[in-house]
Scaffold this motif. Structure first.
Motif, PDB file in Angstrom:
ATOM      1  N   VAL A 227       1.244   8.085  -5.908  1.00  0.00           N
ATOM      2  CA  VAL A 227       0.162   7.311  -6.513  1.00  0.00           C
ATOM      3  C   VAL A 227      -1.067   7.368  -5.615  1.00  0.00           C
ATOM      4  CG1 VAL A 227      -0.589   5.036  -7.316  1.00  0.00           C
ATOM      5  CG2 VAL A 227       1.803   5.740  -7.611  1.00  0.00           C
ATOM      6  N   ALA A 228      -2.208   7.666  -6.203  1.00  0.00           N
ATOM      7  CA  ALA A 228      -3.481   7.631  -5.487  1.00  0.00           C
ATOM      8  C   ALA A 228      -4.325   6.485  -6.029  1.00  0.00           C
ATOM      9  CB  ALA A 228      -4.227   8.951  -5.646  1.00  0.00           C
ATOM     10  N   VAL A 229      -4.853   5.674  -5.137  1.00  0.00           N
ATOM     11  CA  VAL A 229      -5.782   4.609  -5.513  1.00  0.00           C
ATOM     12  C   VAL A 229      -7.153   5.008  -4.976  1.00  0.00           C
ATOM     13  CG1 VAL A 229      -6.405   2.179  -5.268  1.00  0.00           C
ATOM     14  CG2 VAL A 229      -3.990   2.836  -5.489  1.00  0.00           C
ATOM     15  N   ILE A 230      -8.115   5.163  -5.854  1.00  0.00           N
ATOM     16  CA  ILE A 230      -9.468   5.530  -5.427  1.00  0.00           C
ATOM     17  C   ILE A 230     -10.250   4.250  -5.162  1.00  0.00           C
ATOM     18  CG2 ILE A 230     -11.551   6.825  -5.984  1.00  0.00           C
ATOM     19  CD1 ILE A 230      -9.959   8.378  -8.050  1.00  0.00           C
ATOM     20  N   GLY A 231     -10.668   4.062  -3.922  1.00  0.00           N
ATOM     21  CA  GLY A 231     -11.446   2.881  -3.565  1.00  0.00           C
ATOM     22  C   GLY A 231     -10.737   2.033  -2.529  1.00  0.00           C
TER      23      GLY A 231
ATOM     24  N   SER B 106      -6.165  -4.456  -2.657  1.00  0.00           N
ATOM     25  CA  SER B 106      -5.294  -5.427  -3.325  1.00  0.00           C
ATOM     26  C   SER B 106      -4.355  -4.725  -4.294  1.00  0.00           C
ATOM     27  CB  SER B 106      -6.130  -6.470  -4.079  1.00  0.00           C
ATOM     28  OG  SER B 106      -6.928  -7.220  -3.204  1.00  0.00           O
ATOM     29  N   THR B 107      -4.904  -3.773  -5.048  1.00  0.00           N
ATOM     30  CA  THR B 107      -4.102  -3.024  -6.017  1.00  0.00           C
ATOM     31  C   THR B 107      -3.037  -2.188  -5.320  1.00  0.00           C
ATOM     32  OG1 THR B 107      -5.978  -2.933  -7.545  1.00  0.00           O
ATOM     33  CG2 THR B 107      -4.207  -1.330  -7.881  1.00  0.00           C
ATOM     34  N   ALA B 108      -3.449  -1.477  -4.280  1.00  0.00           N
ATOM     35  CA  ALA B 108      -2.514  -0.617  -3.553  1.00  0.00           C
ATOM     36  C   ALA B 108      -1.396  -1.439  -2.910  1.00  0.00           C
ATOM     37  CB  ALA B 108      -3.258   0.184  -2.497  1.00  0.00           C
ATOM     38  N   LEU B 109      -1.753  -2.576  -2.320  1.00  0.00           N
ATOM     39  CA  LEU B 109      -0.762  -3.435  -1.689  1.00  0.00           C
ATOM     40  C   LEU B 109       0.226  -3.975  -2.722  1.00  0.00           C
ATOM     41  CD1 LEU B 109       0.269  -4.860   0.839  1.00  0.00           C
ATOM     42  CD2 LEU B 109      -1.423  -6.658   0.445  1.00  0.00           C
ATOM     43  N   CYS B 110      -0.293  -4.353  -3.876  1.00  0.00           N
ATOM     44  CA  CYS B 110       0.554  -4.856  -4.955  1.00  0.00           C
ATOM     45  C   CYS B 110       1.570  -3.799  -5.396  1.00  0.00           C
ATOM     46  CB  CYS B 110      -0.308  -5.291  -6.138  1.00  0.00           C
ATOM     47  SG  CYS B 110       0.633  -5.920  -7.553  1.00  0.00           S
ATOM     48  N   ILE B 111       1.122  -2.555  -5.492  1.00  0.00           N
ATOM     49  CA  ILE B 111       2.019  -1.473  -5.909  1.00  0.00           C
ATOM     50  C   ILE B 111       3.131  -1.269  -4.885  1.00  0.00           C
ATOM     51  CG2 ILE B 111       2.200   0.991  -6.433  1.00  0.00           C
ATOM     52  CD1 ILE B 111      -0.689   0.856  -7.460  1.00  0.00           C
ATOM     53  N   THR B 112       2.779  -1.266  -3.596  1.00  0.00           N
ATOM     54  CA  THR B 112       3.802  -1.044  -2.564  1.00  0.00           C
ATOM     55  C   THR B 112       4.815  -2.182  -2.526  1.00  0.00           C
ATOM     56  OG1 THR B 112       2.483  -2.085  -0.796  1.00  0.00           O
ATOM     57  CG2 THR B 112       2.231   0.298  -1.120  1.00  0.00           C
TER      58      THR B 112
ATOM     59  N   HIS C  93      -5.299  15.935  -9.137  1.00  0.00           N
ATOM     60  CA  HIS C  93      -4.314  16.218 -10.190  1.00  0.00           C
ATOM     61  C   HIS C  93      -3.032  16.843  -9.664  1.00  0.00           C
ATOM     62  CE1 HIS C  93      -2.613  18.789 -13.448  1.00  0.00           C
ATOM     63  NE2 HIS C  93      -2.753  17.657 -14.127  1.00  0.00           N
ATOM     64  N   SER C  94      -3.141  17.798  -8.766  1.00  0.00           N
ATOM     65  CA  SER C  94      -1.953  18.532  -8.321  1.00  0.00           C
ATOM     66  C   SER C  94      -1.103  17.760  -7.313  1.00  0.00           C
ATOM     67  CB  SER C  94      -2.376  19.879  -7.709  1.00  0.00           C
ATOM     68  OG  SER C  94      -3.226  19.663  -6.589  1.00  0.00           O
ATOM     69  N   ALA C  95      -1.716  16.812  -6.602  1.00  0.00           N
ATOM     70  CA  ALA C  95      -0.991  16.112  -5.531  1.00  0.00           C
ATOM     71  C   ALA C  95      -0.416  14.761  -5.944  1.00  0.00           C
ATOM     72  CB  ALA C  95      -1.913  15.930  -4.327  1.00  0.00           C
ATOM     73  N   TYR C  96      -0.920  14.176  -7.045  1.00  0.00           N
ATOM     74  CA  TYR C  96      -0.512  12.819  -7.409  1.00  0.00           C
ATOM     75  C   TYR C  96      -0.069  12.743  -8.860  1.00  0.00           C
ATOM     76  CZ  TYR C  96      -2.781  11.753  -3.006  1.00  0.00           C
ATOM     77  OH  TYR C  96      -3.125  11.737  -1.676  1.00  0.00           O
ATOM     78  N   ASP C  97       0.942  11.894  -9.087  1.00  0.00           N
ATOM     79  CA  ASP C  97       1.448  11.683 -10.444  1.00  0.00           C
ATOM     80  C   ASP C  97       0.610  10.656 -11.199  1.00  0.00           C
ATOM     81  OD1 ASP C  97       3.931  13.305 -10.093  1.00  0.00           O
ATOM     82  OD2 ASP C  97       4.368  11.761  -8.600  1.00  0.00           O
ATOM     83  N   VAL C  98       0.096   9.689 -10.449  1.00  0.00           N
ATOM     84  CA  VAL C  98      -0.689   8.606 -11.042  1.00  0.00           C
ATOM     85  C   VAL C  98      -1.949   8.407 -10.206  1.00  0.00           C
ATOM     86  CG1 VAL C  98      -0.745   6.157 -11.663  1.00  0.00           C
ATOM     87  CG2 VAL C  98       1.394   7.439 -11.885  1.00  0.00           C
ATOM     88  N   VAL C  99      -3.078   8.239 -10.875  1.00  0.00           N
ATOM     89  CA  VAL C  99      -4.339   7.941 -10.190  1.00  0.00           C
ATOM     90  C   VAL C  99      -4.861   6.608 -10.721  1.00  0.00           C
ATOM     91  CG1 VAL C  99      -6.731   8.646  -9.788  1.00  0.00           C
ATOM     92  CG2 VAL C  99      -4.913  10.366  -9.835  1.00  0.00           C
TER      93      VAL C  99
END
Length: 276
Positions: free
Chosen positions: A8-12, A19-25, A175-181
């Protein structure tokens, strides 16, 4: 046999992105999360935001939904404020008054049952503010973003997350490195996703050294406020629609000081943040 994690890649890397990235982990351990951002704390606009939890009302979203969002946010931060992490995270309870020159249409806002100790101000209290006729007293939370952002970074990396410092010029690069952006790029969405409906609302605040100030005072329309924090008191604020400058405006700073109180012997610094 090991199971390959979802990438998963979070842009920003601002308040929303981290907050979003921490929630996902924390909620999806099967994911490997990377935050990609041109800037991280202390160089984000969110680092100098006032951070006092008093929500605005948005006409295009139901009050039921806004109340649910605010309650979830308040409960999450309240839990941190009552933990051993509170000081490092920069989150604490703050009490004070919201005052009005004329009574609002609704004496009890949609969030009144979520904050603590909400009540109408007594006449003796309101008499201290000669040009105001109505007021509310309550306790809410204040989040000092300059501490909260590094705290989230530390927690995120402790959960196995990665931080990458670079600008994403084209979302298809990922696109090639991450399943979800996940897009938390804010104003960057104009270029990354062609969303021209997004524009900045520039906010400028003044930070003063006034440790004797312990309670917040906020005008009911949210344009003028005094928020005591951990290391400084924030005086605010401005809302300049479609202003792209991140530089402080000296005239606005002077008006901020005059619009709150005439502070003397104060050491101050400038801050600019963006909302959208």
């Amino acid at each position: 046999m090991s199971v390959q994690k979802i990438q998963v890649a979070v842009i920003g890397g601002g308040l929303v992105g981290l907050s979003t990235a921490l929630c996902i982990t924390e909620s999806l351990p099967q994911c490997s999360v990377t935050v990609i951002s041109e800037k991280f704390s202390p160089n984000t606009t969110g680092d100098v935001a006032a951070g006092c939890l008093i929500p605005h009302t948005y006409p295009d979203t139901s009050l039921h939904q806004q109340k649910a969002w605010f309650k979830k946010t308040f409960d999450y931060l309240f839990k941190i404020a009552n933990s051993s992490e509170a000081r490092e995270a920069g989150i604490h309870l703050i009490s004070g008054w919201q005052i009005f020159k004329s009574p609002p249409k609704e004496t009890h806002p949609f969030w009144w049952q979520i904050v603590l100790g909400f009540r109408m101000m007594k006449e003796a209290e309101l008499a201290k503010f000669s040009s105001h006729t109505f007021g509310q007293a309550f306790t809410t939370l204040k989040c000092q973003a300059s501490q909260y952002l590094p705290w989230m970074e530390k927690r995120f990396k402790g959960n196995g997350g990665y931080l990458v410092s670079r600008k994403v010029n084209d979302v298809w690069e990922l696109h090639s490195a991450y399943d979800v952006v996940v897009n938390c790029s804010g104003l960057g969405s104009r270029d990354l996703f062609g969303d021209q409906s997004i524009y900045p609302v520039k906010g400028q605040v003044l930070e003063v050294n006034a440790p004797w100030i312990k309670h917040f005072i906020r005008d009911g329309d949210g344009t003028t406020y005094i928020y005591p924090g951990i290391s400084a008191v924030t005086l605010g604020g401005t809302r300049q629609m479609d202003d792209w400058s991140c530089l402080p405006n000296a005239k606005a700073s002077k008006e901020l000081g005059q619009g709150t109180f005439c502070w003397t012997s104060c050491i101050y610094s400038y801050g600019v943040y963006m909302t959208f």
